[in-house]
Write an enzyme that holds these catalytic residues in place. Structure first.
Site, PDB file in Angstrom:
ATOM      1  N   ARG A 245       0.925  -1.550  -0.368  1.00  0.00           N
ATOM      2  CA  ARG A 245       0.161  -0.332   0.265  1.00  0.00           C
ATOM      3  C   ARG A 245       0.369   1.294   0.650  1.00  0.00           C
ATOM      4  O   ARG A 245      -0.049   2.657  -0.104  1.00  0.00           O
ATOM      5  CB  ARG A 245      -0.895  -0.487   1.166  1.00  0.00           C
ATOM      6  CG  ARG A 245      -2.678  -1.128   0.888  1.00  0.00           C
ATOM      7  CD  ARG A 245      -3.357  -0.382   2.009  1.00  0.00           C
ATOM      8  NE  ARG A 245      -3.082  -1.140   3.083  1.00  0.00           N
ATOM      9  CZ  ARG A 245      -3.342  -0.173   4.632  1.00  0.00           C
ATOM     10  NH1 ARG A 245      -3.869   0.827   3.909  1.00  0.00           N
ATOM     11  NH2 ARG A 245      -3.152  -1.190   5.548  1.00  0.00           N
TER      12      ARG A 245
ATOM     13  N   LYS B 179       9.054  -1.373   1.959  1.00  0.00           N
ATOM     14  CA  LYS B 179       8.557   0.026   3.177  1.00  0.00           C
ATOM     15  C   LYS B 179       9.193   0.923   4.265  1.00  0.00           C
ATOM     16  O   LYS B 179       9.288   1.709   4.889  1.00  0.00           O
ATOM     17  CB  LYS B 179       6.904  -0.856   3.643  1.00  0.00           C
ATOM     18  CG  LYS B 179       6.067  -0.285   5.427  1.00  0.00           C
ATOM     19  CD  LYS B 179       4.456  -0.584   4.925  1.00  0.00           C
ATOM     20  CE  LYS B 179       5.182  -1.374   5.547  1.00  0.00           C
ATOM     21  NZ  LYS B 179       3.340  -1.734   6.249  1.00  0.00           N
TER      22      LYS B 179
ATOM     23  N   THR C   9       4.066 -14.526  10.068  1.00  0.00           N
ATOM     24  CA  THR C   9       4.988 -13.877  11.237  1.00  0.00           C
ATOM     25  C   THR C   9       5.840 -14.552  12.072  1.00  0.00           C
ATOM     26  O   THR C   9       7.326 -14.472  12.202  1.00  0.00           O
ATOM     27  CB  THR C   9       4.488 -12.512  12.456  1.00  0.00           C
ATOM     28  OG1 THR C   9       3.266 -13.542  12.407  1.00  0.00           O
ATOM     29  CG2 THR C   9       4.547 -11.185  11.953  1.00  0.00           C
TER      30      THR C   9
ATOM     31  N   TYR D 260       8.944  -4.562  15.316  1.00  0.00           N
ATOM     32  CA  TYR D 260       8.487  -4.777  13.615  1.00  0.00           C
ATOM     33  C   TYR D 260       8.808  -3.881  13.085  1.00  0.00           C
ATOM     34  O   TYR D 260       9.181  -2.977  13.786  1.00  0.00           O
ATOM     35  CB  TYR D 260       7.277  -4.146  13.845  1.00  0.00           C
ATOM     36  CG  TYR D 260       6.328  -5.572  13.906  1.00  0.00           C
ATOM     37  CD1 TYR D 260       6.572  -6.969  14.354  1.00  0.00           C
ATOM     38  CD2 TYR D 260       4.450  -4.849  13.934  1.00  0.00           C
ATOM     39  CE1 TYR D 260       5.173  -7.694  14.517  1.00  0.00           C
ATOM     40  CE2 TYR D 260       3.473  -6.258  13.749  1.00  0.00           C
ATOM     41  CZ  TYR D 260       3.398  -7.833  14.381  1.00  0.00           C
ATOM     42  OH  TYR D 260       3.326  -8.384  14.741  1.00  0.00           O
TER      43      TYR D 260
ATOM     44  N   GLU E  34      -6.122 -13.996  15.699  1.00  0.00           N
ATOM     45  CA  GLU E  34      -5.704 -13.500  15.018  1.00  0.00           C
ATOM     46  C   GLU E  34      -7.469 -12.774  13.702  1.00  0.00           C
ATOM     47  O   GLU E  34      -8.314 -13.369  14.223  1.00  0.00           O
ATOM     48  CB  GLU E  34      -5.849 -13.540  13.891  1.00  0.00           C
ATOM     49  CG  GLU E  34      -4.120 -14.186  13.461  1.00  0.00           C
ATOM     50  CD  GLU E  34      -3.623 -12.195  13.704  1.00  0.00           C
ATOM     51  OE1 GLU E  34      -3.637 -11.650  12.585  1.00  0.00           O
ATOM     52  OE2 GLU E  34      -2.566 -12.186  15.434  1.00  0.00           O
TER      53      GLU E  34
ATOM     54  N   ASN F 127       1.430   1.757   7.219  1.00  0.00           N
ATOM     55  CA  ASN F 127       0.530   0.889   5.858  1.00  0.00           C
ATOM     56  C   ASN F 127       0.741   1.644   4.735  1.00  0.00           C
ATOM     57  O   ASN F 127       0.710   0.692   3.293  1.00  0.00           O
ATOM     58  CB  ASN F 127      -0.228   0.170   6.240  1.00  0.00           C
ATOM     59  CG  ASN F 127      -0.087  -0.714   7.258  1.00  0.00           C
ATOM     60  OD1 ASN F 127       1.308  -1.104   7.158  1.00  0.00           O
ATOM     61  ND2 ASN F 127      -0.804  -0.522   8.347  1.00  0.00           N
TER      62      ASN F 127
ATOM     63  N   ASN G  57      37.100  37.785  10.097  1.00  0.00           N
ATOM     64  CA  ASN G  57      35.752  37.992   9.684  1.00  0.00           C
ATOM     65  C   ASN G  57      35.529  38.106   8.182  1.00  0.00           C
ATOM     66  O   ASN G  57      36.979  38.186   7.651  1.00  0.00           O
ATOM     67  CB  ASN G  57      35.667  39.880  10.585  1.00  0.00           C
ATOM     68  CG  ASN G  57      34.851  40.720   9.765  1.00  0.00           C
ATOM     69  OD1 ASN G  57      33.565  39.795   8.422  1.00  0.00           O
ATOM     70  ND2 ASN G  57      33.937  41.619  10.479  1.00  0.00           N
TER      71      ASN G  57
END
Ligand code: UD1
Ligand code: MG
Length: 455
Positions: A15, A22, A81, A103, A154, A226, A359
């Site tokens: 996405r 990502k 995972t 993560y 889940e 995401n 200077n």
């Protein structure tokens, strides 16, 4: 002993609509992955394993650029995972101690939160980081029985009663490393997605008589990224937190919402930061400095009492000692400016050493690059560089020396000497008026010719 970090970073992040993995998209000047490594670093881990898959080469480079000791475990196929964590097994060969799973796309977990998890590990075999979700959405749900975490379900596999639970799984898990890999060996993929869920290890642990619990954190810490919109939200969240922390540290921000910090910016108390100042990575500002509007600072150090800007740019390796003045449209790169040196207007100072109290006049340029190599310019203490001096490096201007305005300095200038390196001026009496007359006549002839052509 010690703690090993396992950071999951193999996912593609579809996405994000990006060619870049990502976890390499940046928040506050650092890839999200680096934020995760830094959060874990607070536990002083003895090892850090990054599980990489999509864009593994780039992920490896970014991880090791930040922390050369990072190990990489490849997950060539993203099977879930639990499968991802399993890939870290050989990298952790011989590790005797805890493993903490993080993560790579969850950049805001606070070090204190991880410390609370390690604390909870003293009394429980497996510790999961959970959070009360305002909108539990599709997160995994933590099924608790008192203090005991019985299992994680889940969303896709949950029944209505389980979906009603608002204590959600952040994904962060801590357990003894050997225990973790044992539990993962027992994980199957008989579920709604056919993936190997890390979350299944809780029910397996409980069935084996091991204890499990959840530590809760603020939902903002578990914010995952995401999409580009979520990346922008994460950036805004980071900046809001950084501004609040900077205020708490005793720094004045005249318009906080216009000041942008990098992940590692350090600002000392009683410093004043005006409007529209942007910090890139690696900038530190001591106490009592003043950063004026529209300045951009990265990879630099500003000491007490220095004034920078407005419209100044400090780049990698700019080191300003106390009371240095950097004015408008001045760029400083890889240059050390000693106490009280001044570069007030329209100058480029790169690859240089500037002595105390020197200077540097308006429009001065250290011509440091010959197209192939970079060369150094040294300017001594109290030297006075006339406006619009070009310093062709390598070159040294001695202490208390001067250069005439408009000079092109190609040779060293001894201490206390005045160097003038510009063509000598010639005055032609009356020639200016004559020249104007000639030009006016020429213009008139052209106008006549055009009028004739138009008839
Ligand atoms: C996961 C959790 C869920 C939790 C949620 C929090 C599982 C099964 N589910 O779900 O309980 O509420 O995170 O955000 O763990 N990854 C790999 N390799 C893989 C799969 C994933 O490296 O094979 C990485 C991803 O890049 C990502 C992380 O693991 O950084 C989580 O994966 P993701 O697919 O986002 O898990 P969720 O479905 O969100
Ligand atoms: Mg996710």
């Amino acid at each position: 002993m010690g703690i090993a970090l396992i950071i999951l970073a193999a996912g593609k992040g579809t996405r994000m609509q990006s060619d870049m993995p990502k976890v390499l998209h940046a928040i506050a000047g650092a890839p999200m992955l680096v934020h995760a490594i830094r959060a874990g670093a607070a536990l002083e881990p003895s090892r850090c394993v990054i599980v990489a898959g999509h864009g593994a080469e780039a992920v490896t480079a970014a991880a090791q650029n930040y922390e050369p000791a990072c190990q990489i475990a490849l997950q060539t196929e993203q099977l879930g995972t639990a499968h991802a964590v399993a890939q870290a097994r050989s990298a952790l060969e011989g590790h005797d101690g805890d493993a903490l799973v993080l993560y790579g796309d969850t950049p805001f977990i606070q070090p204190e939160t991880l410390e609370r998890m390690i604390e909870a590990r003293r009394t429980h075999d497996v510790v999961v980081l959970g959070f009360q979700a305002a909108d539990p959405g599709r997160y995994g749900r933590l099924v608790m029985n008192g203090d005991t975490l019985e299992r994680i379900v889940e969303f896709k596999d949950a029944n209505d009663a389980e979906r009603a639970i608002d204590l959600c799984n952040s994904g962060v898990i801590a357990a003894d490393s050997a225990t973790l890999f044992d539990l993962i060996d027992a994980v199957g993929n008989d579920n709604a997605t056919g993936e190997y869920y890390l979350t299944d290890i809780i029910a397996i642990a409980r069935a084996r008589g091991l204890s499990a619990t959840a530590v809760a954190c603020d939902e903002a810490e578990t914010l995952g990224v995401n999409s580009r919109a979520e990346l922008a939200m994460a950036e805004a969240l980071f900046q809001a937190r950084a501004r609040a922390e900077t205020h708490e540290a005793g720094v004045t921000l005249l318009a906080p919402e216009t000041v942008f910090f990098a992940y590692d910016t350090v600002v000392g108390r009683d410093t004043i930061i005006e409007q529209n100042v942007v910090f890139g990575p690696g900038a530190s500002v001591e106490s009592g400095a003043h950063i004026r509007a529209f300045s951009h600072l990265e990879g630099c150090h500003v000491s007490r009492g220095a004034i920078v800007g407005p419209y100044a740019r400090l780049r990698e390796g700019a080191e300003l000692a106390e009371d240095v003045r950097i004015g408008n449209f001045v760029e400083i790169k890889n240059a050390v400016l000693d106490e009280g040196a001044k570069v007030n207007h329209l100058s480029y100072i790169g690859d240089a050493t500037i002595g105390a109290g020197a200077n540097i006049g308006a429009g001065t340029v250290t011509c440091n690059y010959d197209g192939v190599m970079k060369h150094h310019t040294t300017i001594g203490a109290r030297a006075f560089i006339g406006s619009d001096t070009m310093l062709i490096a390598p070159v040294t201007v001695g202490a208390d020396a001067m250069t005439g305005s408009g000079s092109v300095i190609t040779r060293d200038v001894p201490d206390g000497a005045l160097a003038i390196a510009r063509p000598e001026q010639v005055n032609k009496p009356g020639l200016a008026r004559k020249l104007i007359d000639i030009l006016k006549k020429k213009k008139a002839r052209q106008a006549t010719r055009q009028a004739e052509g138009a008839e």
